[in-house]
Design an enzyme around this catalytic site. Structure first.
Site: not given
Length: 149
Positions: A13, A69-70, A72, A102-103, A113, A136, A140
């Site tokens: 919500h 969400c509010g 996260g 990187h990820n 919010r 690299r 990871r």
């Protein structure tokens, strides 16, 4: 034949209004959107909707998704329970950029919010337009889903 990329999206919500804005923005950019809810600003439980996006990404149904969400945090924690998900909680475009670069994040989480609409749309752009750098970082990323026993 060219097929539009489908982006699954979900919110609770607190994130409903921003989700609706992001859906329109994505459609205007040529993406198709799969909305897993919520469908109103009535109080609800974020895992009911976030799990659907997490499962859809983990199962390979879609390549990347968005949860809101509010703070996260709740939706991010929920989707990150899936082994094939790498969700980044992003409150600036720079964090979204690095989450992709990187990820190799495949779900974007945003805190409705705490960020203005304009920033949220900039975050979405970074998430959608930044490629994974590999190199690299690949090593990871492969270690993320390895559990220590």
């Amino acid at each position: 034949m060219f097929m539009k990329e489908i982006i699954p999206i979900a919110s609770d919500h607190a994130g409903f209004e921003l989700k609706e804005t992001v859906k329109k923005y994505l459609a205007d950019k040529g993406f198709e959107v799969k909305d897993y809810g919520t469908y109103s600003a009535d109080s609800c439980d974020y895992p009911d909707f976030a799990h659907q996006v997490g499962h859809a990404i983990d199962s390979g149904l879609y390549a990347r998704g968005i949860v809101i969400c509010g703070s996260g945090n709740g939706v991010q924690m929920t989707v990150n329970k899936y082994p094939g998900v790498r969700c980044a909680l992003c409150w600036t475009p720079e964090i979204a950029h690095l989450g992709r670069q990187h990820n190799d994040c495949n779900i974007l989480s945003m805190p409705a919010r705490f960020i203005p609409e304009e920033t949220a749309l900039q975050i979405v752009d970074e998430y959608l337009n930044t490629p994974f750098e590999g190199g690299r970082h690949q090593r990871r990323v492969e270690k993320i889903s390895q559990c220590i026993k």
